[in-house]
Design a protein around this motif. Structure first.
Motif, PDB file in Angstrom:
ATOM      1  N   LYS A   1       0.713  -1.125  -0.532  1.00  9.61           N
ATOM      2  CA  LYS A   1      -0.138  -0.223  -0.213  1.00  9.61           C
ATOM      3  C   LYS A   1       0.565   1.187  -0.270  1.00  9.61           C
ATOM      4  O   LYS A   1       0.859   2.112  -1.208  1.00  9.61           O
ATOM      5  CB  LYS A   1      -1.060  -0.049   1.371  1.00  9.61           C
ATOM      6  N   GLU A   2       2.010   1.303   1.148  1.00 10.10           N
ATOM      7  CA  GLU A   2       2.956   2.617   1.666  1.00 10.10           C
ATOM      8  C   GLU A   2       3.304   2.410  -0.282  1.00 10.10           C
ATOM      9  O   GLU A   2       3.578   4.154  -0.845  1.00 10.10           O
ATOM     10  CB  GLU A   2       4.217   2.220   2.095  1.00 10.10           C
ATOM     11  N   GLU A   3       3.952   1.433  -1.171  1.00  8.51           N
ATOM     12  CA  GLU A   3       4.506   1.610  -2.112  1.00  8.51           C
ATOM     13  C   GLU A   3       3.961   2.323  -2.983  1.00  8.51           C
ATOM     14  O   GLU A   3       4.112   3.391  -4.495  1.00  8.51           O
ATOM     15  CB  GLU A   3       5.249   1.135  -2.725  1.00  8.51           C
ATOM     16  N   THR A   4       2.717   2.050  -3.559  1.00 10.16           N
ATOM     17  CA  THR A   4       2.227   1.986  -4.771  1.00 10.16           C
ATOM     18  C   THR A   4       0.688   2.868  -4.196  1.00 10.16           C
ATOM     19  O   THR A   4       0.311   3.796  -5.726  1.00 10.16           O
ATOM     20  CB  THR A   4       1.220   0.863  -4.938  1.00 10.16           C
ATOM     21  N   GLN A   5       0.396   3.641  -2.817  1.00  2.13           N
ATOM     22  CA  GLN A   5       0.006   4.286  -2.538  1.00  2.13           C
ATOM     23  C   GLN A   5      -1.902   4.206  -2.984  1.00  2.13           C
ATOM     24  O   GLN A   5      -2.284   4.973  -3.896  1.00  2.13           O
ATOM     25  CB  GLN A   5       0.085   5.987  -3.468  1.00  2.13           C
ATOM     26  N   LEU A   6      -1.863   3.080  -3.169  1.00  2.27           N
ATOM     27  CA  LEU A   6      -2.979   2.214  -3.952  1.00  2.27           C
ATOM     28  C   LEU A   6      -4.153   0.546  -2.406  1.00  2.27           C
ATOM     29  O   LEU A   6      -2.609   0.871  -1.194  1.00  2.27           O
ATOM     30  CB  LEU A   6      -3.334   1.847  -4.593  1.00  2.27           C
ATOM     31  N   LYS A   7      -5.183   0.782  -2.615  1.00  2.63           N
ATOM     32  CA  LYS A   7      -5.172   0.213  -1.904  1.00  2.63           C
ATOM     33  C   LYS A   7      -6.194  -1.273  -2.214  1.00  2.63           C
ATOM     34  O   LYS A   7      -7.199  -1.086  -3.655  1.00  2.63           O
ATOM     35  CB  LYS A   7      -6.836   1.551  -0.485  1.00  2.63           C
ATOM     36  N   PRO A   8      -6.260  -2.118  -1.998  1.00  2.00           N
ATOM     37  CA  PRO A   8      -6.948  -3.732  -2.591  1.00  2.00           C
ATOM     38  C   PRO A   8      -8.129  -3.371  -2.142  1.00  2.00           C
ATOM     39  O   PRO A   8      -8.717  -3.312  -0.967  1.00  2.00           O
ATOM     40  CB  PRO A   8      -6.176  -4.593  -1.887  1.00  2.00           C
ATOM     41  N   VAL A   9      -9.448  -3.703  -3.747  1.00  2.00           N
ATOM     42  CA  VAL A   9     -10.584  -4.087  -3.213  1.00  2.00           C
ATOM     43  C   VAL A   9     -10.647  -5.564  -2.254  1.00  2.00           C
ATOM     44  O   VAL A   9     -12.077  -5.878  -1.906  1.00  2.00           O
ATOM     45  CB  VAL A   9     -11.082  -4.290  -4.728  1.00  2.00           C
ATOM     46  N   ALA A  10      -9.288  -6.476  -2.844  1.00  2.00           N
ATOM     47  CA  ALA A  10      -9.504  -8.146  -2.299  1.00  2.00           C
ATOM     48  C   ALA A  10      -8.059  -8.423  -3.060  1.00  2.00           C
ATOM     49  O   ALA A  10      -7.474  -7.779  -3.510  1.00  2.00           O
ATOM     50  CB  ALA A  10     -10.567  -8.607  -3.229  1.00  2.00           C
ATOM     51  N   VAL A  11      -7.732  -9.409  -2.583  1.00  2.00           N
ATOM     52  CA  VAL A  11      -6.660 -10.278  -2.070  1.00  2.00           C
ATOM     53  C   VAL A  11      -6.603 -11.486  -2.158  1.00  2.00           C
ATOM     54  O   VAL A  11      -6.879 -11.945  -1.238  1.00  2.00           O
ATOM     55  CB  VAL A  11      -5.742  -9.646  -0.858  1.00  2.00           C
ATOM     56  N   GLY A  12      -5.633 -12.024  -3.593  1.00  2.00           N
ATOM     57  CA  GLY A  12      -5.773 -13.267  -3.563  1.00  2.00           C
ATOM     58  C   GLY A  12      -4.830 -14.375  -2.594  1.00  2.00           C
ATOM     59  O   GLY A  12      -3.153 -13.480  -2.896  1.00  2.00           O
ATOM     60  N   PHE A  13      -4.399 -15.015  -2.344  1.00  2.00           N
ATOM     61  CA  PHE A  13      -3.674 -16.273  -1.765  1.00  2.00           C
ATOM     62  C   PHE A  13      -2.883 -17.244  -2.557  1.00  2.00           C
ATOM     63  O   PHE A  13      -4.670 -17.967  -2.419  1.00  2.00           O
ATOM     64  CB  PHE A  13      -3.859 -16.218  -0.454  1.00  2.00           C
ATOM     65  N   SER A  14      -1.773 -17.690  -2.881  1.00  2.76           N
ATOM     66  CA  SER A  14      -1.202 -18.905  -2.918  1.00  2.76           C
ATOM     67  C   SER A  14      -0.975 -19.680  -1.240  1.00  2.76           C
ATOM     68  O   SER A  14      -0.109 -19.142  -1.157  1.00  2.76           O
ATOM     69  CB  SER A  14      -0.542 -18.594  -3.795  1.00  2.76           C
ATOM     70  N   THR A  15      -1.639 -20.866  -1.649  1.00  2.00           N
ATOM     71  CA  THR A  15      -1.293 -21.528  -0.077  1.00  2.00           C
ATOM     72  C   THR A  15      -0.538 -22.390  -0.192  1.00  2.00           C
ATOM     73  O   THR A  15      -0.694 -23.065  -1.125  1.00  2.00           O
ATOM     74  CB  THR A  15      -1.991 -21.069   0.764  1.00  2.00           C
ATOM     75  N   PRO A  16       0.649 -23.085   0.312  1.00  2.00           N
ATOM     76  CA  PRO A  16       1.092 -24.128   1.146  1.00  2.00           C
ATOM     77  C   PRO A  16      -0.223 -25.196   1.767  1.00  2.00           C
ATOM     78  O   PRO A  16       0.071 -26.681   1.875  1.00  2.00           O
ATOM     79  CB  PRO A  16       2.412 -23.705   1.825  1.00  2.00           C
ATOM     80  N   GLY A  17      -0.953 -25.231   1.214  1.00  2.00           N
ATOM     81  CA  GLY A  17      -1.881 -26.204   1.818  1.00  2.00           C
ATOM     82  C   GLY A  17      -3.520 -25.632   1.169  1.00  2.00           C
ATOM     83  O   GLY A  17      -3.736 -25.016  -0.426  1.00  2.00           O
ATOM     84  N   ALA A  18      -4.704 -26.526   1.581  1.00  5.83           N
ATOM     85  CA  ALA A  18      -6.168 -25.969   1.146  1.00  5.83           C
ATOM     86  C   ALA A  18      -7.149 -25.592   2.152  1.00  5.83           C
ATOM     87  O   ALA A  18      -6.723 -26.347   3.643  1.00  5.83           O
ATOM     88  CB  ALA A  18      -6.763 -27.057   0.369  1.00  5.83           C
ATOM     89  N   LEU A  19      -7.828 -24.693   2.017  1.00  8.54           N
ATOM     90  CA  LEU A  19      -9.151 -24.492   3.250  1.00  8.54           C
ATOM     91  C   LEU A  19     -10.056 -25.073   2.503  1.00  8.54           C
ATOM     92  O   LEU A  19     -10.680 -25.378   1.335  1.00  8.54           O
ATOM     93  CB  LEU A  19      -9.521 -23.181   1.495  1.00  8.54           C
ATOM     94  N   ASP A  20     -10.635 -25.660   3.387  1.00  7.19           N
ATOM     95  CA  ASP A  20     -11.483 -26.757   3.230  1.00  7.19           C
ATOM     96  C   ASP A  20     -13.089 -26.241   3.510  1.00  7.19           C
ATOM     97  O   ASP A  20     -13.267 -25.083   4.494  1.00  7.19           O
ATOM     98  CB  ASP A  20     -11.601 -27.614   4.574  1.00  7.19           C
ATOM     99  N   PRO A  21     -13.715 -26.536   2.137  1.00 11.33           N
ATOM    100  CA  PRO A  21     -14.921 -26.318   2.337  1.00 11.33           C
ATOM    101  C   PRO A  21     -15.845 -25.575   3.367  1.00 11.33           C
ATOM    102  O   PRO A  21     -16.880 -25.071   3.594  1.00 11.33           O
ATOM    103  CB  PRO A  21     -15.553 -25.944   1.229  1.00 11.33           C
ATOM    104  N   SER A  22     -16.043 -26.867   3.980  1.00  7.77           N
ATOM    105  CA  SER A  22     -16.952 -27.615   5.391  1.00  7.77           C
ATOM    106  C   SER A  22     -16.893 -26.745   6.428  1.00  7.77           C
ATOM    107  O   SER A  22     -17.280 -26.368   6.998  1.00  7.77           O
ATOM    108  CB  SER A  22     -17.137 -28.780   5.378  1.00  7.77           C
ATOM    109  N   THR A  23     -15.637 -26.290   6.910  1.00  6.39           N
ATOM    110  CA  THR A  23     -15.290 -26.309   8.326  1.00  6.39           C
ATOM    111  C   THR A  23     -14.144 -24.665   8.152  1.00  6.39           C
ATOM    112  O   THR A  23     -14.007 -24.348   9.308  1.00  6.39           O
ATOM    113  CB  THR A  23     -13.638 -27.032   8.868  1.00  6.39           C
ATOM    114  N   GLN A  24     -13.780 -24.877   6.849  1.00  4.06           N
ATOM    115  CA  GLN A  24     -13.031 -23.085   6.857  1.00  4.06           C
ATOM    116  C   GLN A  24     -12.280 -23.024   6.876  1.00  4.06           C
ATOM    117  O   GLN A  24     -11.525 -22.173   7.916  1.00  4.06           O
ATOM    118  CB  GLN A  24     -14.448 -21.851   6.604  1.00  4.06           C
TER     119      GLN A  24
END
Length: 304
Positions: free
Chosen positions: A55-78
């Motif tokens: 944010k500081e470097e771009t002087q912008l703000k995100p509307v949403a952020v995508g994440f690549s993670t070393p695992g998975a989000l369980d849809p049932s338990t979140q």
């Protein structure tokens, strides 16, 4: 200007990117250490720190952020599962990150993000621009897979879409950390191939050294190891091709640098595919390198 924000969350580093959504031009990229040894809460604070730096470097703000993670989000338990950064498992990471940075996030595992990036911004877009179904493979320290359909990641009912690394290939094979025996990951990941070579030769070498010996043509054990790789790879891949019949297959990771995968791999696949020994699927080397994870993460939030 509409922007895409992506974070690639690794075991040792967290990388962030902000891109122009129209041109895919990179506005800024930054990396900071994950410091996972300091625990889950510290990882969340490091993510928030990186977002603030972007944010500081771009002087912008995100509307949403995508994440690549070393695992998975369980849809049932979140909650997170299958993370090799084990302190993340069982955690409400999506909710916790959203609370920390104040915007919605989307999460996919690293193999899915690799596949998504190469399908939408990388080699598939260049070579097979009309591809609808893409299978992305990461073959390195582990083995992973991701499925992209019409530019969207296939997460699946359990959040495990594309988890090719943990299909059982050798029922009497080595124990896998997932609790099964003989998973693809225990057969043709880099460490598994090194183990195979050591078993038949009595020498412990790196995968790079084994491949170099193969290319020099004077070491029968390296030839045997490459034959084992190709036979296993072709058989394991046939299950994917028979089920989803992708328009393109992209192979990343260190083992993915072995040229035989792109020549002998399709030939071996012919022995198993349900298509009268005809393989038309292009086997492609990735274009984006280690940038694929963070670009794929950014692509997750293009619809916002």
């Amino acid at each position: 200007m509409k922007t895409l924000w992506g974070i690639d969350l690794g075991g040792t580093k967290i990388e962030g990117v902000v891109m122009n959504a129209e041109t895919n031009e990179i506005l800024v990229r930054k990396r900071i250490p994950t410091e996972a040894d300091k625990g889950y809460e510290h990882i969340i604070s490091q993510i928030a720190k990186l977002i603030d730096l972007l944010k500081e470097e771009t002087q912008l703000k995100p509307v949403a952020v995508g994440f690549s993670t070393p695992g998975a989000l369980d849809p049932s338990t979140q909650t997170m599962k299958n993370c090799n950064t084990t302190c993340m498992n069982g955690q409400y990471m999506k909710k916790d990150i959203e609370n920390a940075i104040g915007v919605p996030i989307e999460i996919a595992n690293d193999a899915n993000c690799f596949a998504l990036a190469e399908a939408t911004m990388g080699i598939v877009k260049d070579v097979v621009p009309d591809a609808k179904v893409v299978f992305g493979i990461i073959m390195g320290t582990g083995v992973g897979g991701g499925v992209v359909i019409n530019g969207q990641v296939l997460n699946g009912r359990h959040g495990i879409g594309g988890e090719w690394g943990h299909n059982v290939l050798e029922e009497d094979g080595y124990d896998c950390y997932c609790g099964k025996k003989g998973c693809n990951e225990t057969v043709f990941s880099g460490p598994s191939l090194q183990r195979y070579y050591a078993k038949i030769s009595g020498k412990s070498l790196t995968m790079k050294e084994i491949y170099q010996l193969y290319k020099e043509g004077n070491d029968p054990y390296s030839k045997d190891t490459m034959q084992y790789l190709i036979k296993s790879f072709g058989k394991a891949l046939s299950y994917i091709v028979n089920v989803i019949d992708p328009d393109a297959i992209v192979i990343g990771g260190g083992v993915g640098n072995i040229d035989l995968l792109y020549t002998e791999g399709p030939e071996e696949l012919k022995n198993y595919i349900f298509n009268s020994r005809v393989v038309e699927t292009p086997f492609l080397k990735p274009k984006l390198g280690d940038s694929a994870g963070v670009f794929g993460a950014a692509e997750l939030v293009r619809a916002y």
